[in-house]
Scaffold this motif. Structure first.
Motif, PDB file in Angstrom:
ATOM      1  N   LYS A 123      13.614 -35.323  -6.536  1.00  0.00           N
ATOM      2  CA  LYS A 123      15.040 -35.424  -7.541  1.00  0.00           C
ATOM      3  C   LYS A 123      16.154 -34.257  -7.292  1.00  0.00           C
ATOM      4  O   LYS A 123      17.138 -34.263  -7.590  1.00  0.00           O
ATOM      5  CB  LYS A 123      13.902 -35.009  -9.004  1.00  0.00           C
ATOM      6  CG  LYS A 123      13.578 -36.580  -9.676  1.00  0.00           C
ATOM      7  CD  LYS A 123      12.942 -37.004 -11.217  1.00  0.00           C
ATOM      8  CE  LYS A 123      12.444 -38.053 -11.341  1.00  0.00           C
ATOM      9  NZ  LYS A 123      12.365 -38.316 -13.013  1.00  0.00           N
ATOM     10  N   SER A 124      15.245 -32.998  -7.390  1.00  0.00           N
ATOM     11  CA  SER A 124      16.557 -31.873  -7.342  1.00  0.00           C
ATOM     12  C   SER A 124      17.599 -31.839  -6.261  1.00  0.00           C
ATOM     13  O   SER A 124      18.577 -31.146  -6.021  1.00  0.00           O
ATOM     14  CB  SER A 124      15.265 -30.481  -7.390  1.00  0.00           C
ATOM     15  OG  SER A 124      14.230 -30.814  -6.116  1.00  0.00           O
ATOM     16  N   ARG A 125      15.862 -32.061  -5.026  1.00  0.00           N
ATOM     17  CA  ARG A 125      16.740 -32.657  -3.777  1.00  0.00           C
ATOM     18  C   ARG A 125      18.271 -33.599  -3.687  1.00  0.00           C
ATOM     19  O   ARG A 125      19.585 -33.528  -3.726  1.00  0.00           O
ATOM     20  CB  ARG A 125      16.137 -33.062  -2.663  1.00  0.00           C
ATOM     21  CG  ARG A 125      15.327 -32.142  -2.178  1.00  0.00           C
ATOM     22  CD  ARG A 125      16.571 -30.624  -1.228  1.00  0.00           C
ATOM     23  NE  ARG A 125      16.624 -29.658  -1.199  1.00  0.00           N
ATOM     24  CZ  ARG A 125      17.240 -28.128  -0.569  1.00  0.00           C
ATOM     25  NH1 ARG A 125      18.306 -28.442  -0.776  1.00  0.00           N
ATOM     26  NH2 ARG A 125      16.373 -27.348  -0.327  1.00  0.00           N
ATOM     27  N   LEU A 126      17.833 -35.032  -4.799  1.00  0.00           N
ATOM     28  CA  LEU A 126      18.301 -36.055  -5.057  1.00  0.00           C
ATOM     29  C   LEU A 126      20.418 -35.359  -5.664  1.00  0.00           C
ATOM     30  O   LEU A 126      21.136 -36.487  -5.618  1.00  0.00           O
ATOM     31  CB  LEU A 126      18.563 -36.918  -5.083  1.00  0.00           C
ATOM     32  CG  LEU A 126      17.655 -38.242  -4.242  1.00  0.00           C
ATOM     33  CD1 LEU A 126      16.319 -38.830  -4.892  1.00  0.00           C
ATOM     34  CD2 LEU A 126      17.960 -38.464  -3.221  1.00  0.00           C
ATOM     35  N   ASN A 127      20.614 -34.588  -6.209  1.00  0.00           N
ATOM     36  CA  ASN A 127      21.535 -33.692  -6.727  1.00  0.00           C
ATOM     37  C   ASN A 127      22.340 -33.400  -5.896  1.00  0.00           C
ATOM     38  O   ASN A 127      22.976 -32.729  -6.414  1.00  0.00           O
ATOM     39  CB  ASN A 127      21.084 -32.539  -8.025  1.00  0.00           C
ATOM     40  CG  ASN A 127      20.272 -33.879  -8.777  1.00  0.00           C
ATOM     41  OD1 ASN A 127      20.514 -34.167  -9.195  1.00  0.00           O
ATOM     42  ND2 ASN A 127      19.140 -32.557 -10.060  1.00  0.00           N
ATOM     43  N   ASP A 128      21.719 -33.258  -4.996  1.00  0.00           N
ATOM     44  CA  ASP A 128      22.634 -32.349  -3.864  1.00  0.00           C
ATOM     45  C   ASP A 128      22.977 -33.368  -3.097  1.00  0.00           C
ATOM     46  O   ASP A 128      22.935 -34.580  -3.427  1.00  0.00           O
ATOM     47  CB  ASP A 128      21.903 -31.813  -2.673  1.00  0.00           C
ATOM     48  CG  ASP A 128      22.694 -30.979  -1.902  1.00  0.00           C
ATOM     49  OD1 ASP A 128      23.460 -31.182  -1.650  1.00  0.00           O
ATOM     50  OD2 ASP A 128      21.997 -30.068  -0.832  1.00  0.00           O
ATOM     51  N   ASP A 129      23.603 -33.454  -1.978  1.00  0.00           N
ATOM     52  CA  ASP A 129      24.566 -34.425  -1.200  1.00  0.00           C
ATOM     53  C   ASP A 129      23.970 -35.268   0.050  1.00  0.00           C
ATOM     54  O   ASP A 129      24.448 -34.465   1.054  1.00  0.00           O
ATOM     55  CB  ASP A 129      26.252 -33.945  -0.284  1.00  0.00           C
ATOM     56  CG  ASP A 129      26.992 -35.446  -0.345  1.00  0.00           C
ATOM     57  OD1 ASP A 129      27.053 -36.229  -0.244  1.00  0.00           O
ATOM     58  OD2 ASP A 129      27.648 -34.622   0.803  1.00  0.00           O
ATOM     59  N   ILE A 130      22.626 -35.543  -0.573  1.00  0.00           N
ATOM     60  CA  ILE A 130      21.827 -36.792   1.073  1.00  0.00           C
ATOM     61  C   ILE A 130      21.837 -37.714  -0.098  1.00  0.00           C
ATOM     62  O   ILE A 130      21.964 -37.897  -0.919  1.00  0.00           O
ATOM     63  CB  ILE A 130      20.444 -35.506   0.602  1.00  0.00           C
ATOM     64  CG1 ILE A 130      19.970 -36.450  -0.812  1.00  0.00           C
ATOM     65  CG2 ILE A 130      20.925 -34.665   0.621  1.00  0.00           C
ATOM     66  CD1 ILE A 130      18.486 -35.400  -1.089  1.00  0.00           C
ATOM     67  N   GLN A 131      21.574 -38.871   0.828  1.00  0.00           N
ATOM     68  CA  GLN A 131      20.632 -39.621   0.989  1.00  0.00           C
ATOM     69  C   GLN A 131      19.603 -40.289   1.507  1.00  0.00           C
ATOM     70  O   GLN A 131      18.788 -39.285   2.105  1.00  0.00           O
ATOM     71  CB  GLN A 131      21.485 -40.910   1.283  1.00  0.00           C
ATOM     72  CG  GLN A 131      22.425 -41.385   1.041  1.00  0.00           C
ATOM     73  CD  GLN A 131      23.450 -42.238   1.724  1.00  0.00           C
ATOM     74  OE1 GLN A 131      23.341 -42.391   3.181  1.00  0.00           O
ATOM     75  NE2 GLN A 131      24.732 -42.449   1.382  1.00  0.00           N
ATOM     76  N   PHE A 132      18.285 -40.565   0.363  1.00  0.00           N
ATOM     77  CA  PHE A 132      17.145 -41.128   1.378  1.00  0.00           C
ATOM     78  C   PHE A 132      16.909 -42.557   1.113  1.00  0.00           C
ATOM     79  O   PHE A 132      17.382 -43.106   0.102  1.00  0.00           O
ATOM     80  CB  PHE A 132      16.042 -40.019  -0.305  1.00  0.00           C
ATOM     81  CG  PHE A 132      14.871 -40.264   0.231  1.00  0.00           C
ATOM     82  CD1 PHE A 132      13.779 -39.301   1.084  1.00  0.00           C
ATOM     83  CD2 PHE A 132      14.084 -40.934  -0.695  1.00  0.00           C
ATOM     84  CE1 PHE A 132      12.666 -40.162   1.060  1.00  0.00           C
ATOM     85  CE2 PHE A 132      12.440 -41.340  -0.583  1.00  0.00           C
ATOM     86  CZ  PHE A 132      11.842 -40.029  -0.020  1.00  0.00           C
ATOM     87  N   VAL A 133      15.820 -42.918   2.048  1.00  0.00           N
ATOM     88  CA  VAL A 133      15.209 -44.269   2.509  1.00  0.00           C
ATOM     89  C   VAL A 133      13.510 -44.203   2.275  1.00  0.00           C
ATOM     90  O   VAL A 133      13.387 -42.617   2.488  1.00  0.00           O
ATOM     91  CB  VAL A 133      16.155 -44.724   3.467  1.00  0.00           C
ATOM     92  CG1 VAL A 133      15.207 -46.409   3.292  1.00  0.00           C
ATOM     93  CG2 VAL A 133      17.348 -44.898   3.520  1.00  0.00           C
ATOM     94  N   LEU A 134      13.235 -44.933   1.774  1.00  0.00           N
ATOM     95  CA  LEU A 134      11.197 -44.995   2.119  1.00  0.00           C
ATOM     96  C   LEU A 134      10.856 -46.191   2.009  1.00  0.00           C
ATOM     97  O   LEU A 134      11.424 -47.028   1.215  1.00  0.00           O
ATOM     98  CB  LEU A 134      10.991 -44.060   0.357  1.00  0.00           C
ATOM     99  CG  LEU A 134       8.970 -44.262   0.110  1.00  0.00           C
ATOM    100  CD1 LEU A 134       9.071 -43.021   0.081  1.00  0.00           C
ATOM    101  CD2 LEU A 134       8.771 -45.992  -0.277  1.00  0.00           C
TER     102      LEU A 134
END
Length: 491
Positions: free
Chosen positions: A321-332
């Motif tokens: 959650k904290s990382r997603l406040n940064d400019d990234i994308q995540f796929v699972l």
């Protein structure tokens, strides 16, 4: 040399995890080395539904279990020179939706189902007059074979010189049942002792196989060393220590005919270490599939995994959650424990434009994720070998891994001073350590793209093909048969 591999699963017939992939690739590579290999497994419902061109082997197996007669016709599928798959048909045991149990619990008769598999495999060899040099068992479901060959079938002429090998793909799964299943197993109560089959008052299939097998191996050297310790031994570290030189670690390989971005028909564009440029098209394709903004420059982090504590999913949940406040994308892509499925579905709801969450398994999508992602997370608490990090290396999805088991053996930590390494490692199984490793990867990706590309190319150039591993298994067989012949001469 002639080998019978006995397994509860094999791809493409029926599979739940990495074991199935191993039993597709390893037998084929051994056959290329001149070994005659038969692989026997249950005729599950999934095998029938796959419409494989099976032919009747010409005989059936008959056994009495729980005072009832069980008849299992044997079906065969030739898979090239020196390789054949054999299937035991017994609908009472294997005509079910799942292989080992429902999502809620294991099947209550698993003890009986896999006692039958182990004994039926041996009976099949006798009934078909098939003389094998080695019986190679895989995991707890087939671990009773070494027990049977040295007890119930000890006087069988066809089997007297056959050696046994047992591969432990994951020590966390041992096949532990109540002691009243000993009559079902069919050996004497004199073996229900701590020196043989008893485990804290219960019957342990895997322990039994370890004790009786001529050779035991795990699927990586690192995991072989770890399971000798209380932290990773799951109560069997003492038994394993007693195997001494007969316990080895052989690293799993990758089938590069299937997992290779230069050949992959699933992905948007083929690419290679010599030309990584087309990978950007694979990233754009994955972003569209996930409904994410198509941005070539944003770091795309991915996971393809079983959702379980073993895989370190709780660590990812804490930092994501904290990382997603940064400019990234995540796929699972994955499924498993309900609590983790629900947690990631909530993350998808909170970050719909930054995440693609797929609670399922889709082989085509898995290929697209490896090809389209920049960073692959494999934060396992323990990992016997791991295949996903090997796929990530080949596809230039730089792995971030915990320094354990097969992950230790296959990923080299990035060293900026020497411009070396193939990924990023962390040691402690806690969120802060994972977050720090992710930060190292993200900083390099953003700050030095040339260094990142060199890292990708080094990763893609690593060779973890099955050829080397198959040669190690052949050596294991030769040592086992040599030792068995020596035992026979002494007795």
């Amino acid at each position: 040399m002639r080998v019978l591999m006995v397994t509860p699963e094999a791809s493409p017939f029926a599979q739940t995890g990495g074991l199935g992939e191993v039993l597709a690739a390893l037998p084929r590579e051994l056959a290329r080395l001149g070994v005659e290999v038969d692989v026997v497994m249950p005729l599950y419902r999934r095998v029938r539904e796959g419409s494989h061109p099976l032919t009747h082997a010409g005989f059936s197996v008959e056994l009495y279990l729980n005072a009832k007669k069980v008849v299992a016709p044997v079906w065969a599928l030739e898979s090239g020179d020196r390789l054949r798959y054999l299937f035991l048909e017994c609908d009472d045991y294997y005509d079910r939706e799942f292989l080992y149990g429902t999502p809620e619990s294991d099947y209550e008769d698993n003890s009986e189902r896999f006692v039958f598999l182990a004994r039926a495999a041996i009976e099949m060899a006798i009934k078909g007059d098939l003389r094998y040099d080695v019986f190679h068992s895989h995991d707890w479901q087939t671990a009773l074979i070494p027990v049977y060959l040295r007890t119930l079938y000890a006087g069988e002429k066809l089997l007297e010189t056959a050696a046994t090998a047992l591969t432990i793909h994951n020590l966390g799964y041992q096949g532990i049942f109540w002691h009243y299943d000993m009559p079902l197993v069919g050996v004497g109560w004199d073996l229900f002792t701590p020196n043989y089959m008893e485990f804290y008052g219960k019957l342990n299939f895997l322990k039994s196989g370890i004790v009786f097998a001529d050779k035991v191996n795990t699927v990586s050297p690192g995991y072989r060393n770890e399971i000798l310790t209380p932290e990773f031994g799951f109560g069997l570290e003492g038994v394993l220590q007693q195997k001494g030189p007969h316990l080895t670690g052989i690293l799993n390989g990758v089938d590069y005919q299937t997992w290779n971005p230069a050949l992959d028909s699933y992905i948007a564009a083929q690419y290679s270490p010599e030309d990584i440029g087309p990978k950007v098209r694979c990233k754009e394709d994955l972003q569209r599939i996930c409904g994410l903004p198509v941005r070539p420059s944003v770091p795309l982090i991915a996971m393809v995994t079983r959702l379980s504590s073993q895989k370190g999913i709780d660590l990812v949940e804490h930092v994501l959650k904290s990382r997603l406040n940064d400019d990234i994308q995540f796929v699972l892509l994955g499924s498993g424990e309900t609590r983790f499925q629900e947690a990631f579905e909530k993350i998808r709801e909170e970050f719909p434009h930054k995440t693609g969450i797929f609670i399922s398994f889709d082989i085509e999508l898995a290929h697209k994720i490896f090809a389209g992602s920049d960073i692959l997370l494999v934060p396992s608490r323990y990992e016997p070998c791991g295949l996903n990090q090997l796929y990530g290396l080949k596809y230039g999805a730089v792995p971030v891994v915990r320094n354990t088991g097969g992950l230790t053996d296959t990923v080299e930590d990035y060293d900026p001073a020497h411009d070396s390494g193939t990924g990023f490692k962390f040691v402690e199984p806690d969120p802060a350590a994972l977050d720090h490793a992710m930060a190292r990867a993200l900083n390099l990706y953003r700050d030095d793209r040339r260094a990142w590309q060199r890292l990708m190319v080094r990763a893609m150039e690593k060779d973890f093909s099955w050829k080397r591993s198959a040669q190690a298994y052949l050596k294991l067989y030769e040592e086992a048969t040599s030792g068995r012949r020596g035992d026979s001469r002494r007795t």
